[in-house]
Structures are given as structure tokens and as C-alpha cells.
Design an enzyme around this catalytic site. Sequence first.
Site, PDB file in Angstrom:
ATOM      1  N   ASP A  40     -12.922 -65.845   3.452  1.00 38.85           N
ATOM      2  CA  ASP A  40     -12.009 -66.341   2.417  1.00 38.85           C
ATOM      3  C   ASP A  40     -12.398 -67.774   2.092  1.00 38.85           C
ATOM      4  OD1 ASP A  40      -9.893 -68.265   3.914  1.00 38.85           O
ATOM      5  OD2 ASP A  40     -10.288 -66.549   5.212  1.00 38.85           O
TER       6      ASP A  40
ATOM      7  N   ASP B 260      -0.131 -65.834   0.282  1.00 38.31           N
ATOM      8  CA  ASP B 260      -0.375 -66.689   1.441  1.00 38.31           C
ATOM      9  C   ASP B 260       0.866 -67.536   1.665  1.00 38.31           C
ATOM     10  OD1 ASP B 260      -1.177 -68.553   3.307  1.00 38.31           O
ATOM     11  OD2 ASP B 260      -2.692 -69.497   2.035  1.00 38.31           O
TER      12      ASP B 260
ATOM     13  N   GLU C  97       2.765 -69.709   4.608  1.00 37.28           N
ATOM     14  CA  GLU C  97       2.530 -70.293   5.928  1.00 37.28           C
ATOM     15  C   GLU C  97       3.278 -71.604   6.051  1.00 37.28           C
ATOM     16  OE1 GLU C  97      -1.621 -72.268   6.020  1.00 37.28           O
ATOM     17  OE2 GLU C  97      -1.921 -70.460   4.783  1.00 37.28           O
TER      18      GLU C  97
END
Length: 274
Positions: free
Chosen positions: A73, A162, A164
Site C-alpha cells: 500500500d 482506513d 485508525e
Amino acid sequence: MPARRTVRSLGATALALLALVLALPGAAHAATPGGKRPVHPERDWLGSTVRGHEHPTGPLPPPSVDASVEGVDVSSHNGNVPWSTLWNNGNRFAYVKATEGTSYTNPYFAQQYNGSYDVGMIRGAYHFALPDHSSGADQAAYFVAHGGGWSADGRTLPGVLDIEYNPYGQVCYGMSASALTDWIADFLGAYQAATGRDAVIYTATGWWKQCTGNYGGFGGTNPLWAPRYGSSVGELPAGWGFHTFWQYTDTGPTVGDHNRFNGAYTRLQALANG
């Protein structure tokens, strides 16, 4: 003095100067309707907050086996990526950061997204979530409009949310567990409605337990991408009996972030095909 009276008291010269400032390049972009602008999006990538919060240690996992596929990634901090080198080293899929919030797009997205595809990889895009900046639906729409969509070409993976540790402040974005799970559901629902695909969720188990109360409601529909830099993927968040992707290091060769798909290459192709 109340704000409304302050504005009304500005003279014609001051108002003209204010209009000039707002007309400067980038001013309208900075004041994005419906959300705040991220401060340092070039420093936010898939797992950029994990090491600082979880202090992972341990050896790299053993060599790859037939029932897994290697991939990487990338984001703008990687710049122009040498895709041929990664392909020759056995990487067969790539995820590229497309967006963050509702105002940032990766300036290297075209080179990274198209470059990985051109060497033969199966590729996809991801969105760095900022739940306290704007709604989940707004961020999903922005993501889809700026590279995060899906096409049935057999080599495009579903988009990734994503979510986090907050890189700008409070770990859980100053939101309750229920507010965060509602935000995630809002994003996932909007993404599914726009693309017909269920987005992958990238999240660390520690963050998920702390910030969502270890909510288990997404495991039946949304694939999990788990980061853990060690010899195994470790404990998974509630609701998932297995992971789909595992980010096993952020210090690998060429680009740093390396991953494994939990299955054979034909299963990765199946995920791309929907």
C-alpha cells in the site's frame, strides 16, 4: 461585542479586503463546505498512526506460502513508485491512498494507481477517514468522486475505509463509540450505494476496541484489513472470524508497507470481480 455586530461595523475598505482574501487561490478550497480541512494529509497513510500507539515488535512473518498473495500500500509520501521493481519482487496487488476528509486528494494518485495496474497488479484505492471533520456519507461521496470507485474489469478491488488513531488530536476523534459506529455505517452505506461493493475496513484491533467498544456489526459484510507488525495477525476485532488482508510490516523493501491477502490468487481475483 457580538460577532454579527462586528461584521456589520466593518467599513467598505475592510469588506473589500476580506473579499480579496477569500478570492485568493486556495481560499475556497481551504474552507470546504461540510467539513474541516486536514492539516497534514501527506503524513497520514494506511497505518501511519499504528506504530506510535501500539509499539509493535517482533520478527517478520515466515516466507509466503501458496495460500497467500503479497501486496503493498502506498500514498503521497512514497512519491513516484517503482512498480516494476515491486512486481519483480513478487507483489501482485496494490492499494493507493486516494483521499482524506473531503478536500485532500493524493497528488501522486495517477502514477501510483495506474502504474500498479500497468505492470499487471490488481489495484484498489483507500480513504483516510476523519470522522470529526464531516459526515461518513460526505466522505464516501468524495472518495468515490476522486478515484475510490469500482469497475468490473477484474483487476479493481473494492475501496477501503482506513479508520485508525486520530493523527490530529483525541484518539477517538472526541466521539462516543455509538457515534463512531454510526459514522462508519454512514460511510459504508453510501459507498455501497454508489459502487455496489462493500468497502474493506482497515483498522487496528486496539483502536477498534477502545473507540467502538469492540462493535461486531460489520464483520458479516465488510472484509477486514488488519495491521500487526510481527509474526502473526494476532487478535481480530469483534465480528470478524478471519482477516482478508494483513499489513505485516511498515519497514519492508522499496515502499515500506507490505501486506498479504489471506487466500490464493484466484480468491483475490474473485474479490476484484465482486
